[in-house]
Design a protein around this motif. Structure first.
Motif, short mmCIF file in Angstrom:
data_model
loop_
_atom_site.label_atom_id
_atom_site.label_comp_id
_atom_site.label_asym_id
_atom_site.label_seq_id
_atom_site.Cartn_x
_atom_site.Cartn_y
_atom_site.Cartn_z
N LEU A 164 0.84 -1.21 0.00
CA LEU A 164 0.00 0.00 0.00
C LEU A 164 0.86 1.25 0.00
CD1 LEU A 164 -2.99 -0.75 2.38
CD2 LEU A 164 -3.04 -0.38 -0.07
N VAL A 165 1.88 1.22 0.87
CA VAL A 165 2.77 2.39 0.94
C VAL A 165 3.43 2.61 -0.40
CG1 VAL A 165 4.90 3.27 1.96
CG2 VAL A 165 3.15 2.25 3.42
N PHE A 166 3.90 1.50 -0.99
CA PHE A 166 4.56 1.59 -2.28
C PHE A 166 3.60 2.14 -3.34
CE2 PHE A 166 5.73 -0.20 -6.38
CZ PHE A 166 7.02 0.30 -6.49
N ALA A 167 2.37 1.56 -3.32
CA ALA A 167 1.37 2.00 -4.31
C ALA A 167 1.04 3.47 -4.11
CB ALA A 167 0.11 1.15 -4.18
N ALA A 168 0.89 3.87 -2.81
CA ALA A 168 0.55 5.26 -2.51
C ALA A 168 1.66 6.18 -3.02
CB ALA A 168 0.34 5.45 -1.02
N LEU A 169 2.90 5.77 -2.73
CA LEU A 169 4.04 6.60 -3.17
C LEU A 169 4.08 6.67 -4.69
CD1 LEU A 169 6.87 5.61 -0.71
CD2 LEU A 169 5.65 7.76 -0.86
N PHE A 170 3.86 5.49 -5.30
CA PHE A 170 3.89 5.44 -6.76
C PHE A 170 2.80 6.34 -7.34
CE2 PHE A 170 2.59 3.60 -10.80
CZ PHE A 170 3.81 3.56 -11.45
N PHE A 171 1.62 6.22 -6.73
CA PHE A 171 0.49 7.02 -7.20
C PHE A 171 0.79 8.51 -7.02
CE2 PHE A 171 -3.68 8.95 -7.11
CZ PHE A 171 -4.33 8.28 -8.13
N LEU A 172 1.32 8.80 -5.82
CA LEU A 172 1.65 10.19 -5.50
C LEU A 172 2.66 10.74 -6.51
CD1 LEU A 172 0.66 11.84 -3.03
CD2 LEU A 172 2.98 11.66 -2.19
N ALA A 173 3.69 9.90 -6.77
CA ALA A 173 4.72 10.32 -7.72
C ALA A 173 4.09 10.54 -9.09
CB ALA A 173 5.81 9.26 -7.81
N PHE A 174 3.17 9.62 -9.45
CA PHE A 174 2.50 9.72 -10.73
C PHE A 174 1.68 11.01 -10.81
CE2 PHE A 174 -1.23 8.81 -13.40
CZ PHE A 174 -0.57 8.60 -14.60
N VAL A 175 0.91 11.24 -9.70
CA VAL A 175 0.07 12.45 -9.66
C VAL A 175 0.94 13.69 -9.75
CG1 VAL A 175 -1.44 13.84 -8.18
CG2 VAL A 175 -1.89 11.41 -8.47
#
Ligand code: ADP
Length: 617
Positions: A307-318
């Motif tokens: 989840l943390v990884f996905a959140a970070l990835f998403f955040l980075a993407f956003v």
């Protein structure tokens, strides 16, 4: 216009809000999918690995039990046992059998081995020598005995009433002549098995058909039930004395999710409370169920990491998208700004061009106007010149005719007189008259010669002239008119010489002196002051003539050197004196200046080149 702008602003804000909402929804969905997928994957892996573990433990337990399963059967066929059952009072044989059973027990590693008669009374036992021997005790209530007495292999699990040890019992009937004389019992201690499971990463538990946990790697769970037991069941267990006096409380288990057959996720709210993946397998012979419990911490940690990884990835993407959008926005803004600037520039250029064109047209019109004005001016000027010329000619002719008329009329009267005198024969008087006529013609000649000076620049002969001499000669010429005037004249100590034409210079001085005389006419104390000095560079001599008359009005100062300019009354001056003087001084490379003296009166200064005595031009 403003309304449109506001509307656009609101529209943009609304759009941005919707966009952010969509991003949030996408974020939630992404997290939800990540959590689901990772949890499922991790759980599936965990389920598979712990199922294999469970299989291993079940096999181990089964192996442990099967090892002893055959033992009572073997012992039951033993003759001394049969004999003792036939002759229960034979003490000697009891001792021998006790010893035998003790040895067998030791060799096989079982907990207890003993022989019961048909009534359930223990007549020989491996623990005969211990503090609490089984010998003499009756275990007829135990189901294993009852099963054996029915001719079957008795199996039973119970907490030993005497030993207080958990044991698994195998009981086998002792046959004689198709009759069951009693039963041989082998008790296996379960504690070592439990002990050997201790180092596991999982929690293990074995429950009986009623759901009572009797083997477990977690001591707190021992003698707890997996489900709440009905009172009659509890009564039955209590009666069978299977778990002696243990209270058999229910474990606080909450079922969360079923994961196929024999697997589920539960939460055991004991102390801190943990979630477990539980899998179970039944052991048919013993009637047990073996459970393996695996903590979900690892899965949860894995899911959290994902989840943390996905959140970070998403955040980075956003952030990347935002950065890109901002960049695009900036570019668009810049392009818009440049477009606007270009438009403004073009507009300004257009406006300026228009202004310039207009200005050009105006200028052309003005030039045209100027041209017209100029030609008009020229015309007016030429008309003026023409008029001025005519005026000058008029002035000139008036002056000349006035100047010439006087001597002419005098000549006429002298001539008439002479004729009369000639007739009368008055020779002497006639002579005088003729001399007067001659003098008058001389004066007329002088007037015309003066006029000639304007016609051409006469080449004059210059020589060193003593300033003192020329001043004093001039004064002498006017001596009769100077009688009433105070003359301030001190000749310089060293005689000064100028390069000039003596006669012409005298003419200039006479003119200046006679002008001064005319100016001081109305003065109380008429004064003419003459000063001579050499310039500081010794290149010129300055001769100043000052009077104490009324001076020259400022507005006329510039005009007094013009030909025919005069303020004198008709007949008193031609207005040629100063203009002729200026031409004479010019021809001598000198200068003549006129101004008013601060104390009143006019001041004329002659600047003439110094002559070195040998010079002559
Ligand atoms: P004219 O003596 O015939 O007038 P000039 O050329 O000698 O002609 O002088 C021109 C004019 O300059 C005079 O009419 C007079 O107005 C003015 N002027 C010349 N000398 C003096 C002086 N010393 N004081 C005041 N005015 C003078």
């Amino acid at each position: 216009m403003q309304v449109t702008f506001l509307e656009t602003g609101l529209d943009n804000r609304h759009k941005r809000r919707v966009l952010w909402l969509l991003v949030l929804i996408a974020f939630a969905l992404a997290l939800w999918r990540t959590e689901n997928w990772n949890r499922e994957t991790a759980l599936a892996n965990l389920q598979e690995s712990s199922r294999q573990e469970l299989r291993r433990y079940v096999l181990h337990l089964q192996g442990q039990l099967e090892k002893y399963e055959f033992l009572p059967g073997v012992l039951a066929s033993n003759k001394p046992l049969v004999y003792l059952l036939q002759h229960p009072g034979d003490q000697e044989r009891i001792v021998a059998l006790n010893n035998y059973l003790e040895t067998v027990n030791k060799l096989t590693g079982t907990s207890d081995t003993y022989l019961m008669d048909a009534n359930g009374l223990t007549i020989a036992s491996s623990n005969w020598a211990t503090e609490r021997p089984f010998v003499g005790r009756n275990f007829s209530y135990r189901p294993y005995f009852q099963q054996a007495m029915k001719g079957q292999l008795g199996r039973y699990f119970a907490l030993g009433t005497t030993s207080n040890k958990r044991g698994y019992y195998f009981a086998y009937p002792v046959w004689w002549d198709n009759r069951i004389l009693g039963a041989v019992v082998v008790k296996i201690d379960m504690a070592p098995i439990e002990e050997s499971w201790k180092d596991t990463q999982h929690e293990l538990l074995v429950s009986d058909p009623d759901g009572v946990v009797f083997i477990t790697t977690n001591k707190g769970w021992r003698y707890k039930t997996l489900n709440p037991l009905a009172p009659e069941v509890l009564e039955r267990i209590r009666k069978s004395r299977r778990y002696d006096n243990e209270t058999l409380e229910t474990l606080p288990i909450t079922r969360i999710e079923a994961r196929g057959e024999n697997a589920q996720i539960v939460r055991i709210n004991e102390g801190v409370g943990h979630e477990y993946l539980v899998q179970e397998e039944s052991m048919s012979h013993a009637g047990w169920r073996v459970h393996i419990l695996t903590r979900l911490d690892q899965v949860n940690r894995h899911v959290l990491n994902a989840l943390v990884f996905a959140a970070l990835f998403f955040l980075a993407f956003v952030l990347l998208v935002m950065f890109w959008m901002q960049r695009r926005h900036r570019f668009q803004e810049k392009a818009k700004f440049e477009r606007k600037a270009k438009e403004t520039l073009e507009l300004r250029v257009r406006e300026q061009t228009r202004d310039i064109t207009e200005a050009n047209i105006r200028l052309t019109q003005e030039i045209e106007q100027h041209r017209r004005t100029e030609s008009e001016l020229q015309r007016t000027q030429s008309e003026l010149i023409q008029a001025a010329k005519l005026a000058v000619i008029g002035q000139l002719s008036t002056g000349i005719s006035h100047e010439l008329n006087q001597p002419l009329s005098a000549i006429r009267s002298y001539a008439d007189n002479s004729l009369a005198l000639h007739r009368r024969g008055r020779g002497e008087e006639l002579e005088w008259n003729l001399a007067q006529i001659s003098e008058l013609t001389e004066r007329m000649a002088q007037i015309s010669s003066q006029l000639k000076l304007f016609a051409r620049k006469a080449a004059v002969k210059k020589s060193p002239v003593s300033v003192t001499a020329v001043v004093e000669d001039s004064l002498r010429l006017l001596s009769s008119r100077l009688k009433k005037v105070r003359i301030n004249w001190e000749p310089p100590k060293n005689s000064l010489y100028v390069l000039a034409n003596m006669v012409q210079l005298e003419q200039v001085l006479v003119n200046l002196f006679s002008n001064a005389l005319h100016a001081v006419d109305s003065s109380q104390d008429p004064l003419i002051a003459i000063e001579v000095k050499e310039s500081s560079d010794a290149q010129s001599i300055h001769l100043a003539i000052r009077d104490n008359g009324e001076g020259i009005p400022d507005n006329l100062l510039e005009r007094i050197f013009d030909p025919f300019f005069t303020t004198k009354e008709k007949g008193q001056g031609l207005g040629l004196g100063l203009s002729i003087s200026m031409r004479i001084i010019d021809a001598m490379d000198g200068k003549i200046e006129a101004r008013n003296h601060p104390e009143g009166g006019a001041l004329f200064v002659l600047k003439l080149p110094t002559a070195h005595t040998s010079e002559e031009v």
